[in-house]
Design an enzyme around this catalytic site. Structure first.
Site, mmCIF file in Angstrom:
data_model
loop_
_atom_site.group_PDB
_atom_site.id
_atom_site.type_symbol
_atom_site.label_atom_id
_atom_site.label_comp_id
_atom_site.label_asym_id
_atom_site.label_seq_id
_atom_site.Cartn_x
_atom_site.Cartn_y
_atom_site.Cartn_z
ATOM 1 N N GLY A 243 0.794 -1.305 0.169
ATOM 2 C CA GLY A 243 -0.083 -0.220 -0.007
ATOM 3 C C GLY A 243 0.943 1.272 -0.084
ATOM 4 O O GLY A 243 1.882 1.132 -0.532
ATOM 5 N N SER A 244 0.277 2.280 0.619
ATOM 6 C CA SER A 244 1.096 3.638 0.535
ATOM 7 C C SER A 244 2.185 3.540 1.571
ATOM 8 O O SER A 244 2.175 2.921 2.397
ATOM 9 C CB SER A 244 0.182 4.678 0.955
ATOM 10 N N GLU A 265 5.635 -3.381 0.459
ATOM 11 C CA GLU A 265 5.648 -3.255 -0.847
ATOM 12 C C GLU A 265 4.859 -1.720 -1.080
ATOM 13 O O GLU A 265 3.617 -1.934 -1.073
ATOM 14 C CB GLU A 265 4.903 -4.324 -1.462
ATOM 15 N N CYS A 299 1.184 0.536 -8.953
ATOM 16 C CA CYS A 299 2.392 1.106 -8.063
ATOM 17 C C CYS A 299 3.352 1.405 -9.180
ATOM 18 O O CYS A 299 4.321 2.058 -8.850
ATOM 19 C CB CYS A 299 2.808 -0.100 -7.009
HETATM 20 P P1 NAD Z 1 -3.286 2.303 1.292
HETATM 21 O O1 NAD Z 1 -2.171 2.428 2.105
HETATM 22 O O2 NAD Z 1 -4.339 3.396 1.629
HETATM 23 O O3 NAD Z 1 -4.075 1.090 1.921
HETATM 24 C C1 NAD Z 1 -3.544 -0.332 1.731
HETATM 25 C C2 NAD Z 1 -3.751 -1.362 2.860
HETATM 26 O O4 NAD Z 1 -3.340 -0.939 4.183
HETATM 27 C C3 NAD Z 1 -5.428 -1.301 3.202
HETATM 28 O O5 NAD Z 1 -5.852 -2.837 3.282
HETATM 29 C C4 NAD Z 1 -5.843 -0.588 4.250
HETATM 30 O O6 NAD Z 1 -6.804 -0.769 4.939
HETATM 31 C C5 NAD Z 1 -4.433 -0.751 4.992
HETATM 32 N N1 NAD Z 1 -3.971 0.079 6.034
HETATM 33 C C6 NAD Z 1 -4.125 1.493 5.785
HETATM 34 N N2 NAD Z 1 -3.349 2.091 7.018
HETATM 35 C C7 NAD Z 1 -2.886 1.099 7.793
HETATM 36 C C8 NAD Z 1 -2.270 1.195 9.106
HETATM 37 N N3 NAD Z 1 -1.944 2.229 9.392
HETATM 38 N N4 NAD Z 1 -1.710 -0.026 9.561
HETATM 39 C C9 NAD Z 1 -2.124 -1.181 8.947
HETATM 40 N N5 NAD Z 1 -2.740 -1.147 7.700
HETATM 41 C C10 NAD Z 1 -3.206 -0.109 7.194
HETATM 42 O O7 NAD Z 1 -3.200 2.125 -0.200
HETATM 43 P P2 NAD Z 1 -4.350 1.929 -1.397
HETATM 44 O O8 NAD Z 1 -4.691 3.372 -1.500
HETATM 45 O O9 NAD Z 1 -5.011 1.006 -1.025
HETATM 46 O O10 NAD Z 1 -3.278 1.552 -2.538
HETATM 47 C C11 NAD Z 1 -2.490 2.437 -3.274
HETATM 48 C C12 NAD Z 1 -1.148 2.621 -2.755
HETATM 49 O O11 NAD Z 1 -0.558 1.249 -2.809
HETATM 50 C C13 NAD Z 1 -0.064 3.257 -3.638
HETATM 51 O O12 NAD Z 1 0.737 3.979 -2.958
HETATM 52 C C14 NAD Z 1 0.687 2.042 -4.360
HETATM 53 O O13 NAD Z 1 1.652 2.704 -4.933
HETATM 54 C C15 NAD Z 1 0.604 1.101 -3.491
HETATM 55 N N6 NAD Z 1 0.883 -0.179 -4.122
HETATM 56 C C16 NAD Z 1 2.022 -0.784 -4.108
HETATM 57 C C17 NAD Z 1 2.715 -2.023 -4.635
HETATM 58 C C18 NAD Z 1 3.913 -2.665 -4.414
HETATM 59 O O14 NAD Z 1 3.684 -3.680 -4.918
HETATM 60 N N7 NAD Z 1 5.006 -1.765 -4.166
HETATM 61 C C19 NAD Z 1 1.364 -2.623 -5.084
HETATM 62 C C20 NAD Z 1 0.208 -2.024 -5.352
HETATM 63 C C21 NAD Z 1 -0.036 -0.900 -4.824
#
Ligand code: NAD
Length: 511
Positions: A243-244, A265, A299
């Site tokens: 995620g982010s 990731e 991503c």
């Molecule tokens: P996000 O960070 O908002 O959420 C991702 C996941 O993390 C969700 O399941 C969310 O509920 C959970 N989450 C959020 N805050 C958390 C915390 N403090 N503790 C534990 N879990 C938490 O991301 P998004 O908007 O769903 O996805 C987009 C982001 O993901 C972009 O930054 C993208 O580049 C990244 N991404 C990276 C990869 C990679 O392989 N590097 C792949 C896909 C997406």
């Protein structure tokens, strides 16, 4: 296919019941309304899991681990082989749910399911190749070796934009390595998660001969607090989180504080260098898909085009023309490259970034909202931004939308410096016919990313390679190569088959 039929075909006619059964919980959390991003309609509504449900999920996973770790790895591989085959049968149904929830085109959604199938195949082979080493020992009549053992339950936290593949990358490897998986999908795409979990449970149910318990796969549909509770929980020796960067910092700190292992990731800020010798047609095609495909929500989406001054004049007018004519709309329609953004918040973030760029004196081409001929979600024309300084704070950020910043350069050294001058380090590319430039880009003084390509765009990796990136991208590696080692613990064993007790480093004492 309409939404109801799509969900029914994957056993999700009553998602509420499916979610409660999958989570094995009381359903005490707030109601989650799941919206399809094609038209914004509500697809389902059911109570979410809460942080307290994590304990029960861990208990079930730990119990399953006791059994799974003793199932021989090739038998665990057989389970994953059957999962891959079931995914082959359900490819278009599962792809349809991905399209509905995440807004991917049919081609891309089915491509994502294909990635799940591919990683299952990879993991099956791996299940007979979890090799340790035999190491030369300094002591006579001794043998020293390394073994890899199952690690324990793995928490998998995923993002909305790859709602099924990232789980499969983790689950297929974790299962052959002997680890149960508890999955917290994005709250924006829980139905795909329930569908995947259902498919795996079906396979386990049909595979009584393998002796794998149902508890090896769990899912918790919930928000950030559930993810936080998973990161904090000692029952997960490994937390794999996608995620982010903001999320990764929080998860990394929580897991680190309890000395657990995390596999992060996170966001990218990916760039392509286009050199004077680049094949212009190839570069144009790669930029179009990498920068604008998936509506800029990968991503690995290309966010920066670092183009040589000599190549810019030929390339940019063609790129603008392509961007202004790309088919945008319902991702179920053939020929559509750009489906919707995930939600209004994504649109607001995109508009904020474009406003900032204009305020800083940049020229923005495109970027407007598309409202005609679309079914009601959030659709946008891709934006091309020219005239910002390479080091501008706006460019250092990942805005998860189709915005491409154009940065001209004169010398390769300058291009590489601009390229690496962002906090993230995921995917990168150079387009050039000059072998010296290509090799320099791939060398230790070239791209600082986890993925570096020559004459290929930044997005669209194969499962056989290790996937992940450096710096703020988190340093994790998933999927192919030796990423499996993340899911196992290493034991160094030394066996004395002699009649003396020689000590290491020649230590001797009288006793
Ligand atoms: P996000 O960070 O908002 O959420 C991702 C996941 O993390 C969700 O399941 C969310 O509920 C959970 N989450 C959020 N805050 C958390 C915390 N403090 N503790 C534990 N879990 C938490 O991301 P998004 O908007 O769903 O996805 C987009 C982001 O993901 C972009 O930054 C993208 O580049 C990244 N991404 C990276 C990869 C990679 O392989 N590097 C792949 C896909 C997406």
């Amino acid at each position: 296919m309409d939404a109801d039929t799509t969900l029914r075909r994957l056993g999700l006619a009553d998602p509420h019941a499916v979610a409660l059964a999958a989570d094995r919980r009381s359903g005490s959390g707030q109601t989650l309304a799941v919206r399809g991003c094609i038209d914004g309609a509500t697809l389902a509504a059911f109570p979410q899991a809460v942080a307290a449900d994590v304990d029960e999920a861990v208990r079930v996973a730990q119990e399953a681990f006791e059994t799974l770790r003793c199932v021989p790895a090739p038998r665990r591989g057989e389970l994953v082989r059957r999962l891959g085959n079931k995914l082959r049968e359900r490819k278009s149904d599962l792809g349809a749910v991905v399209t509905l929830e995440a807004g991917k085109s049919v081609q891309e959604a089915e491509g994502e399911v294909q990635e799940m199938i591919d990683v299952c195949d990879f993991a099956v082979g791996l299940s007979r190749q979890l090799y340790g080493l035999t190491i030369a020992t300094e002591r006579p009549h001794h043998r020293m070796m390394e073994q890899w053992h199952p690690l324990g339950p793995v928490a998998v936290i995923t993002a909305f934009n790859f709602p099924v593949a990232v789980w499969a990358w983790n689950a297929a490897l974790a299962l052959v390595c002997g680890d149960p998986v508890v999955w917290k999908p994005s709250e924006k795409t829980p139905l795909t998660a329930l569908a995947c979990h259902g498919i795996l449970q079906e396979v386990i149910g049909e595979s009584g001969d393998l002796g794998v318990p149902a508890g090896v796969s769990g899912v918790l549909v919930g928000g950030r607090e559930v993810g936080e509770a998973m990161a904090d929980h000692h029952g997960f020796p490994l937390v794999s989180a996608t995620g982010s960067v903001r999320m990764g910092r929080a998860v990394g700190a929580a897991v680190g504080a309890r000395l657990g292992r995390s596999l992060l990731e996170l966001g990218g800020n990916n760039a392509m260098i286009v050199a004077p010798s680049a094949d212009p047609d190839l570069a144009l095609r790669a930029i179009t898909f990498s920068a604008f495909g998936t509506a800029g929500q990968r991503c690995t989406t290309m966010r920066r085009l670092i183009v040589h001054e000599e190549a810019a004049d030929g390339l940019l007018p063609r790129l603008k023309k392509v961007a202004s004519t790309l088919q945008i709309g319902d991702p179920r329609d053939a020929g559509v490259l750009l489906g919707p953004l995930i939600d209004e918040a994504a649109h607001q973030a995109m508009q904020r970034a474009l406003e900032c760029a204009r305020d800083a004196g940049a020229t923005v081409t495109g970027g407007e909202r598309v409202t005609e001929g679309v079914p009601g979600g959030v659709y946008v024309r891709p934006a091309i931004v020219e005239g910002l300084e390479a080091g501008s704070p706006l460019i250092a950020e990942e805005t998860f939308a189709p915005i491409l910043y154009v940065l001209p350069y004169r010398e390769l050294d300058e291009a590489i410096r601009i390229h690496n001058d962002v906090p993230q380090g995921l995917a990168s590319a150079i387009f050039t016919a000059d072998v010296r430039e290509a090799e320099r880009f791939l060398s230790a003084s070239g791209s600082d990313c986890g993925i570096a390509n020559v004459n290929i765009g930044t997005s669209g990796a194969e499962i056989g390679g290790a996937f992940g990136g450096e710096k703020d991208t988190g340093g994790g590696r998933e999927s192919g190569s030796d990423a499996w080692k993340n899911y196992m613990r290493r034991a160094t064993n030394t066996i004395n088959f002699g009649h003396d007790l020689p000590l290491a480093q020649g230590v001797n004492f009288e006793a």
